[in-house]
Design a protein around this motif. Structure first.
Motif, short mmCIF file in Angstrom:
data_model
loop_
_atom_site.label_atom_id
_atom_site.label_comp_id
_atom_site.label_asym_id
_atom_site.label_seq_id
_atom_site.Cartn_x
_atom_site.Cartn_y
_atom_site.Cartn_z
N SER A 186 -3.19 7.26 10.63
CA SER A 186 -1.76 7.09 10.39
C SER A 186 -1.49 6.93 8.89
O SER A 186 -2.35 6.44 8.14
N THR A 187 -0.30 7.34 8.47
CA THR A 187 0.08 7.26 7.06
C THR A 187 0.96 6.03 6.81
O THR A 187 1.91 5.80 7.56
N PRO A 188 0.66 5.22 5.80
CA PRO A 188 1.49 4.04 5.50
C PRO A 188 2.94 4.42 5.23
O PRO A 188 3.23 5.52 4.75
N ALA A 189 3.85 3.52 5.53
CA ALA A 189 5.28 3.80 5.40
C ALA A 189 5.71 4.06 3.96
O ALA A 189 6.75 4.69 3.73
N ASP A 190 4.96 3.57 2.96
CA ASP A 190 5.33 3.80 1.57
C ASP A 190 4.67 5.04 0.98
O ASP A 190 4.80 5.32 -0.22
N ASP A 191 3.98 5.82 1.81
CA ASP A 191 3.33 7.04 1.35
C ASP A 191 4.34 8.19 1.33
O ASP A 191 5.24 8.26 2.16
N ASP A 192 4.16 9.11 0.39
CA ASP A 192 5.08 10.24 0.28
C ASP A 192 5.07 11.12 1.53
O ASP A 192 6.06 11.81 1.83
N ASP A 193 3.97 11.12 2.26
CA ASP A 193 3.85 11.96 3.45
C ASP A 193 4.20 11.23 4.74
O ASP A 193 3.97 11.76 5.83
N TYR A 244 -1.38 -1.21 19.36
CA TYR A 244 -0.51 -1.19 18.19
C TYR A 244 0.92 -0.81 18.52
O TYR A 244 1.78 -0.81 17.64
N ALA A 245 1.21 -0.51 19.79
CA ALA A 245 2.59 -0.29 20.20
C ALA A 245 3.37 -1.59 20.25
O ALA A 245 4.59 -1.61 20.07
N THR A 246 2.67 -2.68 20.50
CA THR A 246 3.33 -3.98 20.65
C THR A 246 2.84 -5.01 19.64
O THR A 246 3.26 -6.17 19.68
N GLY A 287 -0.23 0.04 7.55
CA GLY A 287 -0.69 1.42 7.52
C GLY A 287 -0.59 2.16 8.84
O GLY A 287 -1.01 3.31 8.92
N THR A 288 -0.03 1.52 9.87
CA THR A 288 0.01 2.16 11.19
C THR A 288 1.43 2.45 11.67
O THR A 288 1.66 2.63 12.87
N ALA A 289 2.39 2.52 10.78
CA ALA A 289 3.79 2.62 11.19
C ALA A 289 4.07 3.83 12.08
O ALA A 289 4.70 3.70 13.14
N SER A 290 3.62 5.01 11.67
CA SER A 290 3.91 6.21 12.46
C SER A 290 3.19 6.17 13.80
O SER A 290 3.74 6.55 14.84
N TYR A 291 1.96 5.70 13.79
CA TYR A 291 1.17 5.59 15.02
C TYR A 291 1.82 4.58 15.98
O TYR A 291 2.00 4.86 17.17
N SER A 292 2.20 3.42 15.46
CA SER A 292 2.83 2.39 16.28
C SER A 292 4.15 2.87 16.85
O SER A 292 4.47 2.61 18.02
N ALA A 293 4.93 3.58 16.05
CA ALA A 293 6.22 4.08 16.52
C ALA A 293 6.04 5.06 17.67
O ALA A 293 6.76 5.00 18.67
N SER A 311 -3.09 0.83 27.23
CA SER A 311 -3.06 0.58 25.79
C SER A 311 -4.34 -0.09 25.32
O SER A 311 -4.50 -1.31 25.43
N PRO A 312 -5.27 0.69 24.78
CA PRO A 312 -6.53 0.11 24.31
C PRO A 312 -6.40 -0.57 22.95
O PRO A 312 -5.48 -0.31 22.18
#
Length: 254
Positions: free
Chosen positions: A88-95, A135-137, A142-148, A175-176
């Motif tokens: 997953s890409t961190p929320a402050d990353d350009d991508d 990570y859903a709950t 660094g896991t913002a997109s994955y968690s979302a 949810s593992p």
């Protein structure tokens, strides 16, 4: 099932096949799927059928579902195990936004596309099983997109459980936490692997979850013994999310 070519998916395909189910693993990479099926035949003596399909393409998955239905005269279990494998890409990353779009497209839309394709063929008493994540709950940097994406899958799971319940179809999410999969051998050195597999101090049960343990939960949720369970997100993380792990980090309290 989707995502059956390796890791949790391969372990799950093996578990269901050993228990006597007719198993189809669906994916884009025909060569990888064929290799996985041969591996299961050689190691476990079970037959699993590879089937080409793209979870991002409704027409492709509809065609795959029709093939399974024609061969089996109905479907009992759909397992949405496929997901984006990259970190997953961190929320402050350009991508970040690009990564978020990709994850929502593969993890969430892919789950919805596959379910929509197979639901018309699901028998009464059938089951849809989705892959979530601890990570859903919970949260980690660094896991913002994955968690979302995984949070969205839980929401989708609960809604589908309500909508499909009158047809006798159950929908649940697994949810593992941290799962020990073959790719770990490429990512971690031996001391790290020994820690994760036998002295994982961050986890109350002191080890990562195994792919076989996830497969066992999938198998239980698909069984008639779980007939009253639907619309649930079931966490399997050896107790990791139950421990805030705060006091252990405070000097003098550890």
């Amino acid at each position: 099932m989707t995502g059956g070519g390796s890791g949790i998916g391969l372990a799950t395909a093996s578990r269901f096949a050993v228990e006597g189910a007719s198993v189809y693993i669906v994916g884009r990479d025909e060569s990888k799927l064929t290799q996985a099926c041969q591996q299961l035949l050689d190691s476990r003596g079970v037959k699993v059928t590879p089937l080409t399909g793209d979870i991002s393409d409704p027409a492709s998955m509809a065609a795959a579902a029709a093939v399974v239905n024609d061969r089996e005269t109905g479907v009992d279990v759909v397992i949405n195990n496929a997901g984006l494998a990259s970190p997953s890409t961190p929320a402050d990353d350009d991508d970040f936004i690009t990564d978020l779009r990709d994850r929502l497209s593969i993890d969430v839309i892919g789950t919805a596309v596959t379910t929509a394709a197979f639901v018309p063929f699901l028998r009464r008493g059938g089951s849809v099983l989705n892959m979530g994540s601890v990570y859903a709950t919970t949260a980690a940097a660094g896991t913002a997109s994955y968690s979302a994406a995984k949070s969205a899958i839980i929401g989708l799971t609960r809604t589908l459980a309500v909508e499909l319940g009158p047809r006798g179809i159950r929908v649940n999410c697994v949810s593992p936490g941290w799962v020990d999969v073959p790719k770990w051998d490429d990512y971690f050195d031996e001391p790290t692997l020994r820690h994760l597999r036998g002295d994982f101090t961050r986890v109350p049960l002191r080890a990562a979850v195994t792919a076989d343990e996830i497969a066992a939960l999938y198998a239980f949720l698909a069984h008639e013994d779980a007939a009253a369970i639907s619309g649930q997100d079931i966490v399997v993380d050896r107790g990791m999310s139950a421990d805030l792990y705060v006091a252990q980090t405070v000097p003098g309290l550890a």
